[in-house]
Design an enzyme around this catalytic site. Structure first.
Site, PDB file in Angstrom:
ATOM      1  CD  GLU A   1     -53.217 -32.105  33.504  1.00 58.18           C
ATOM      2  OE1 GLU A   1     -53.273 -33.327  33.691  1.00 58.18           O
ATOM      3  OE2 GLU A   1     -53.617 -31.281  34.357  1.00 58.18           O
ATOM      4  CB  CYS A   2     -56.806 -28.044  29.321  1.00 62.88           C
ATOM      5  SG  CYS A   2     -58.344 -27.440  28.589  1.00 62.88           S
TER       6      CYS A   2
END
Length: 447
Positions: free
Chosen positions: A337-338
Site C-alpha cells: 500500500e502506497c
C-alpha cells in the site's frame, strides 16, 4: 471482529476546531495525559483517515487509537470500533480539519466530517479556537458552530494562542455575549508544536522526546483547562446496541502474515490489524531497513505505507530483503500500500533525482523529485482477486495521500479507481502474478 450485543461504553468528547492548524493534536495529547494523571483510563479515537495522530494518541494513553471514518466505514464498523472503549473511563476523539469539513457526496455512512461521528456517538464537541488575530469576534464564530447543526452539542470552547490577559478578557466578553462556555485558555506556547514533514506530523515512534513532549502538554493543559468541567460535559456512554451486519472487512491475506514494520513502512490502520488477529491470523513483523527478509513460514506478505522515499538508498542496498521478497512472491501473495507499493516497483527516484532500484516485483517507477500532492478518498473495484482485499469485482473504500508521481505503471491495473466525486484517477494500482499494490490504503469494503 465480534463484539458483545450491548457494550457498556464510557462517555466521550470530540476535540475539534473550525480549521486545520488550530492545535487540536496538542490539546488532545495534553488532555489525554492530564486525565491519565488523575487516574482515568482514556480511550482515544481519530475522526477521518489520518494515520499519524493515532500513534501519538497511543503514546499518550497506552491504548490503541482507532480511526472512525464516516465516508469509508459503514455504521456497523463504526459501532464495532467504538466498542474498543469498553473498560475505559473516558473517550477522547480528535477531529480532522474543521468540524463540518467532509466531501460533497456521502459515502458509506456520511461525508467524513467529524461532526457526523460526534453526533452518531453522542459525544459533545469541545471547540478549539485559534484566537490569533481576533477578540470578541470569537463569540460569533463559536455561536455559528453551535447553531449550524441541530442535535450536535457544543460543550464549550478552549481558546488557543491567547496573547495576554487583556486579549483573554476581550475573548471572554465575546463568548459571554454568545452564551458559549469557556472551558480553557491556552497562552501562546511555541515549544509544544509538533514537528512536521511533507505528509504532516513526524510519527510518534520517530520523535526522540515523545514522552517528554506529551508530559509537557499534559502539565500545560492541566494548568489552563477546566478538567472537571470537561468530565462533566462528556456524554454518549452507557449501553449501546451496535448496528447489525458483517464487519465489512475482507478476510486476512493469510494465516501467517509477514508485515513490514520500521521507519520506512510504518502505516497500517489499527482496525485492520485488529480484524486480522480477531480472525485468527498471526502477524510476523520484519524490518526491510534492517535488511530482513519476510519470516520463514509466512504465507502472505503485506508492505504498509510509510516513507520509502526517505530511505531509498538503504532499501536499494537491502539485498536479503529484496531477494527474500521476490522468493516469497513466487508462491505466496505480496501486497503493498502506497509506500509499500513503491518499494515493490522497479525503481524510486528520490528528491535529489537519484534513481534507486527497488524489489522489482512490479514495473512501477515513481519519483519524489517530481512532486505533486495526491489526496482524497478512493473507491476501487478489483479487476482480479487479491488476498486481503477480496475477489474480482469487490468494491473497496480507502484513502490516498502522497506526493510521489508515477513515471511508469506498465503492469495490469489492480482496480478501477475513482475519487469521492466519482471521477476516475490514474493511480489504479498494479498486479503481476501474486504481487499487487496500490496507492490507496484499504479502510473497508463497500458492499
Amino acid at each position: 471482529m465480534s463484539t458483545p450485543p450491548d457494550p457498556l461504553l464510557p462517555p466521550g468528547l470530540m476535540i475539534s476546531a473550525p480549521a486545520s492548524g488550530s492545535g487540536k493534536t496538542t490539546l488532545m495529547l495534553g488532555l489525554a495525559r492530564a486525565f491519565a494523571a488523575r487516574g482515568l483510563a482514556v480511550q482515544p479515537f481519530k475522526s477521518g483517515p489520518d494515520y499519524i495522530d493515532p500513534g501519538f494518541h497511543a503514546a499518550a494513553t497506552g491504548r490503541a487509537s482507532f480511526n472512525l471514518d464516516g465516508w469509508a466505514m459503514p455504521g456497523v464498523l463504526l459501532d464495532r470500533l467504538a466498542a474498543a472503549a469498553q473498560g475505559a473511563d473516558l473517550v477522547l476523539a480528535e477531529g480532522s480539519m474543521g468540524l463540518f469539513d467532509g466531501v460533497a457526496r456521502p459515502g458509506a455512512s456520511g461525508t467524513g466530517a467529524s461532526a457526523e461521528i460526534a453526533q452518531r456517538m453522542g459525544w459533545p464537541v469541545v471547540l478549539l479556537l485559534d484566537a490569533s488575530g481576533q477578540a470578541q469576534s470569537a463569540g460569533a464564530v463559536a455561536l455559528g458552530f453551535a447553531q449550524l447543526r441541530p442535535g450536535l452539542r457544543i460543550a464549550g470552547v478552549v481558546l488557543n494562542r491567547v496573547a495576554s490577559p487583556r486579549h483573554e478578557a476581550l475573548l471572554r466578553a465575546g463568548l459571554a455575549e454568545a452564551g458559549i462556555a469557556v472551558l480553557g485558555v491556552l497562552p501562546r506556547r511555541a515549544d509544544l508544536e509538533l514537528p512536521e514533514r511533507h505528509l504532516g506530523l513526524v510519527q510518534a515512534e520517530e520523535h526522540a522526546r515523545i514522552d517528554a513532549l506529551i508530559a509537557a502538554a499534559g502539565a500545560f493543559v492541566a494548568a489552563h483547562v477546566d478538567l472537571d468541567a470537561l468530565c462533566a460535559a462528556a456524554a454518549g456512554g452507557g449501553a449501546r446496541t451496535p448496528e447489525p451486519g458483517p464487519a465489512c472487512l475482507p478476510p486476512p491475506p493469510g494465516q501467517r502474515i509477514a508485515l513490514a514494520r520500521d521507519a520506512a513502512f510504518s502505516f497500517v490502520y489499527p482496525h485492520l490489524l485488529q480484524h486480522w488477529r480477531a480472525a485468527g491470523a498471526e502477524i510476523l513483523p520484519f524490518s526491510p531497513l534492517a535488511d530482513e527478509a519476510p519470516p520463514e513460514g509466512a504465507d502472505a506478505c503485506w508492505l504498509p505505507g510509510g516513507y520509502p522515499e526517505l530511505h531509498a538508498g538503504r532499501l536499494a542496498a537491502a539485498g536479503r530483503f529484496r531477494a527474500g521478497l521476490r522468493h516469497l512472491s513466487e508462491t505466496r501473495p505480496v501486497h503493498g500500500e502506497c509506500g509499500g507499493y513503491m518499494a515493490m516497483g522497479a525503481a524510486l527516484i528520490d528528491a535529489a533525482g537519484r534513481r534507486h532500484e527497488m524489489a522489482g516485483l512490479l514495473g512501477l517507477v515513481t519519483s519524489y523529485a517530481a512532486r505533486r500532492m495526491h489526496l482524497g478518498y478512493r473507491l476501487a473495484r478489483l479487476a482480479a482477486p487479491v488476498p486481503g482485499l477480496g475477489p474480482a469485482g469487490a468494491a473497496l473504500r480507502g484513502h490516498e495521500f502522497h506526493y510521489s508521481t508515477i513515471l511508469a505503471q506498465p503492469d495490469a491495473p489492480l482496480a478501477g479507481v475513482v475519487d469521492a466525486e466519482g471521477r476516475a484517477v490514474a493511480e489504479t494500482g498494479s498486479r503481476r502474478g501474486l504481487a499487487s499494490g496500490s496507492f490507496f490504503h484499504l479502510i473497508a469494503e463497500a458492499p
